[in-house]
Design a protein around this motif. Structure first.
Motif, mmCIF file in Angstrom:
data_model
loop_
_atom_site.group_PDB
_atom_site.id
_atom_site.type_symbol
_atom_site.label_atom_id
_atom_site.label_comp_id
_atom_site.label_asym_id
_atom_site.label_seq_id
_atom_site.Cartn_x
_atom_site.Cartn_y
_atom_site.Cartn_z
ATOM 1 N N THR A 169 -3.475 68.850 -21.667
ATOM 2 C CA THR A 169 -4.865 69.226 -21.929
ATOM 3 C C THR A 169 -5.334 68.797 -23.305
ATOM 4 N N GLY A 170 -4.396 68.365 -24.155
ATOM 5 C CA GLY A 170 -4.741 67.949 -25.510
ATOM 6 C C GLY A 170 -3.493 67.490 -26.230
ATOM 7 N N PHE A 171 -3.516 67.556 -27.546
ATOM 8 C CA PHE A 171 -2.422 67.012 -28.347
ATOM 9 C C PHE A 171 -1.590 68.066 -29.069
ATOM 10 N N PHE A 172 -1.969 69.343 -28.959
ATOM 11 C CA PHE A 172 -1.363 70.355 -29.825
ATOM 12 C C PHE A 172 -0.864 71.552 -29.015
ATOM 13 N N PRO A 173 0.385 71.500 -28.539
ATOM 14 C CA PRO A 173 0.909 72.628 -27.757
ATOM 15 C C PRO A 173 0.959 73.923 -28.566
ATOM 16 N N GLU A 174 1.173 73.811 -29.857
ATOM 17 C CA GLU A 174 1.225 75.006 -30.703
ATOM 18 C C GLU A 174 -0.127 75.689 -30.816
ATOM 19 N N GLN A 175 -1.197 74.978 -30.422
ATOM 20 C CA GLN A 175 -2.537 75.555 -30.426
ATOM 21 C C GLN A 175 -3.023 75.898 -29.021
ATOM 22 N N GLY A 176 -2.106 75.855 -28.066
ATOM 23 C CA GLY A 176 -2.446 76.281 -26.717
ATOM 24 C C GLY A 176 -2.601 75.190 -25.687
ATOM 25 N N ASP A 177 -2.467 73.926 -26.067
ATOM 26 C CA ASP A 177 -2.564 72.861 -25.071
ATOM 27 C C ASP A 177 -1.377 72.927 -24.115
ATOM 28 N N GLU A 178 -1.619 72.538 -22.878
ATOM 29 C CA GLU A 178 -0.630 72.696 -21.817
ATOM 30 C C GLU A 178 -0.307 71.366 -21.148
ATOM 31 N N GLU A 224 -9.212 71.460 -11.601
ATOM 32 C CA GLU A 224 -8.596 72.788 -11.605
ATOM 33 C C GLU A 224 -8.020 73.138 -10.234
ATOM 34 N N SER A 225 -8.708 72.732 -9.173
ATOM 35 C CA SER A 225 -8.235 73.037 -7.819
ATOM 36 C C SER A 225 -6.890 72.378 -7.512
ATOM 37 N N ASP A 226 -6.615 71.243 -8.146
ATOM 38 C CA ASP A 226 -5.327 70.564 -7.949
ATOM 39 C C ASP A 226 -4.176 71.374 -8.531
ATOM 40 N N LEU A 227 -4.463 72.156 -9.566
ATOM 41 C CA LEU A 227 -3.425 72.859 -10.310
ATOM 42 C C LEU A 227 -3.229 74.302 -9.861
ATOM 43 N N ALA A 228 -4.177 74.818 -9.087
ATOM 44 C CA ALA A 228 -4.143 76.236 -8.736
ATOM 45 C C ALA A 228 -2.878 76.614 -7.972
ATOM 46 N N GLU A 229 -2.435 75.750 -7.074
ATOM 47 C CA GLU A 229 -1.251 76.042 -6.260
ATOM 48 C C GLU A 229 -0.019 75.266 -6.720
ATOM 49 N N ALA A 230 -0.102 74.591 -7.839
ATOM 50 C CA ALA A 230 1.040 73.823 -8.354
ATOM 51 C C ALA A 230 2.114 74.776 -8.895
ATOM 52 N N TYR A 263 7.633 63.285 -9.715
ATOM 53 C CA TYR A 263 6.254 63.598 -10.080
ATOM 54 C C TYR A 263 5.934 65.019 -9.666
ATOM 55 N N SER A 264 5.257 65.732 -10.537
ATOM 56 C CA SER A 264 4.776 67.064 -10.192
ATOM 57 C C SER A 264 3.569 67.420 -11.042
ATOM 58 N N LEU A 265 2.586 68.031 -10.397
ATOM 59 C CA LEU A 265 1.542 68.732 -11.132
ATOM 60 C C LEU A 265 2.113 70.052 -11.627
ATOM 61 N N VAL A 266 1.429 70.672 -12.587
ATOM 62 C CA VAL A 266 1.892 71.933 -13.177
ATOM 63 C C VAL A 266 0.769 72.960 -13.077
ATOM 64 N N HIS A 267 1.116 74.155 -12.688
ATOM 65 C CA HIS A 267 0.108 75.211 -12.571
ATOM 66 C C HIS A 267 -0.591 75.436 -13.911
ATOM 67 N N CYS A 268 -1.894 75.542 -13.850
ATOM 68 C CA CYS A 268 -2.700 75.799 -15.046
ATOM 69 C C CYS A 268 -3.930 76.586 -14.607
ATOM 70 N N SER A 269 -4.143 77.744 -15.237
ATOM 71 C CA SER A 269 -5.263 78.595 -14.836
ATOM 72 C C SER A 269 -6.479 78.431 -15.735
#
Length: 241
Positions: free
Chosen positions: A67-76, A117-123, A96-102
Motif C-alpha cells: 500500500t506504500g513504502f513504510f511498513p512502520e507507518q502502517g503500510d501493508e 478492496e473486493s479482491d482482498l476481502a476473502e484473501a 502467488y497470493s493476494l493478502v487480506h487487507c481491510s
C-alpha cells in the motif's frame, strides 16, 4: 564509511530464529507455523550458498505489492509473487497470493496494481501467506529488483507476526547489472527489461514483476559468468573493489 558489500551480505544472511520465539508462538500460531520455523532454521546454510556455482544456484526471485513504502507507518503487503530460477533457466515453479487487507486502498494504488478492496476481502491473512511463501522458498537464496523495499517489509512483518528477527538471504539484481555493465545507469524494472529486450508484461503485478525480474536475473547471471565470476562470494568480492 562505506561497508564492504561482502560483510554487509553476511550480516544480512546470518539472522537466526531464537528458540524462545517457538515458545511465544505456541499460544499464537498454529503448530504448522512452529514446525515450519524449526525446519527453516535447519535449512539455512549461508556458507553453502556463497560458493555454489552460479550455473547451479537455485534462487527465488520475488516481488511484493504494497500500500506504500513504510511498513512502520502502517503500510501493508497486498500480494506476493515469486518464481524459481536455476542457473540461467527460469523454471515453471511459481508462487502467488493476494493478502487480506481491510483498509481502503488509495486510488493511486488501485490504478497502479489493479487490485481492488473486493479482491482482498476473502484473501488469506498475511501470517499464512508468509508461511506458505517461506515454505515455497525453503532454504534458497532470495532475489529482488532493488531489494531494499522487499527486505524492509519482510523484516517488519516477520517481527510483528512471529516476533522473529529472522533475516533471509536477499541478493539485489542491481549488483549483477553493476558488474556486467558498470557504465549503464538503469533503475526502473521496465527500463532494465527494455534494455535487455524482455517484454514488459503485467507490470506492478507481483507475479508479473517477479517473472520479468527472473528473466533479468537469468540474463545477467550468464553475463557475469562470462566475466569469470563463478559464485556469489566472487560477486561480493568484485563489488568491494
Amino acid at each position: 564509511m562505506r561497508m564492504n558489500p561482502l560483510i554487509q551480505f553476511m550480516k544480512q544472511v546470518q539472522g537466526k530464529i531464537n528458540s524462545s520465539v517457538y515458545a511465544s508462538l505456541q499460544g499464537q500460531s498454529s503448530p504448522q507455523h512452529v514446525a515450519f520455523l524449526r525446519q527453516l532454521e535447519k535449512e539455512l546454510k549461508v556458507e553453502e550458498s556463497l560458493v555454489v556455482p552460479l550455473s547451479e544456484l537455485t534462487v527465488v526471485v520475488f516481488d511484493l505489492e504494497t500500500t506504500g513504502f513504510f511498513p512502520e507507518q502502517g503500510d501493508e503487503i497486498l500480494s506476493i509473487g515469486a518464481v524459481k530460477v536455476k542457473g540461467g533457466e527460469v523454471l515453471e515453479d511459481t508462487f502467488y497470493s493476494l493478502v487480506h487487507c481491510s483498509r481502503e486502498l488509495t486510488p493511486e494504488i488501485k490504478e497502479l496494481t489493479r487490485i481492488e478492496e473486493s479482491d482482498l476481502a476473502e484473501a488469506p491473512e498475511l501470517s499464512k501467506v508468509l508461511v506458505d511463501f517461506y515454505d515455497f522458498v525453503k532454504g534458497e537464496v532470495l532475489v529482488a529488483h532493488h531489494a531494499s523495499h522487499e527486505k524492509k517489509f519482510l523484516q517488519h512483518f516477520n517481527w510483528k507476526l512471529f516476533r522473529s528477527q529472522f533475516k533471509h538471504r536477499i541478493v539485489d539484481t542491481s549488483f549483477l547489472l553493476k558488474l556486467a555493465e558498470p557504465n549503464v545507469n538503469l533503475v526502473r524494472l521496465e527500463d532494465c527489461c527494455e534494455h535487455c529486450s524482455i517484454p514488459v508484461v503485467d507490470r506492478h503485478h507481483a507475479l508479473g514483476d517477479a517473472k520479468m525480474t527472473a528473466q533479468l536475473w537469468s540474463i545477467y547471471v550468464e553475463r557475469i559468468q562470462a566475466l569469470g565470476i563463478k559464485n556469489l562470494r566472487e560477486v561480493y568480492e568484485r563489488l568491494s573493489r
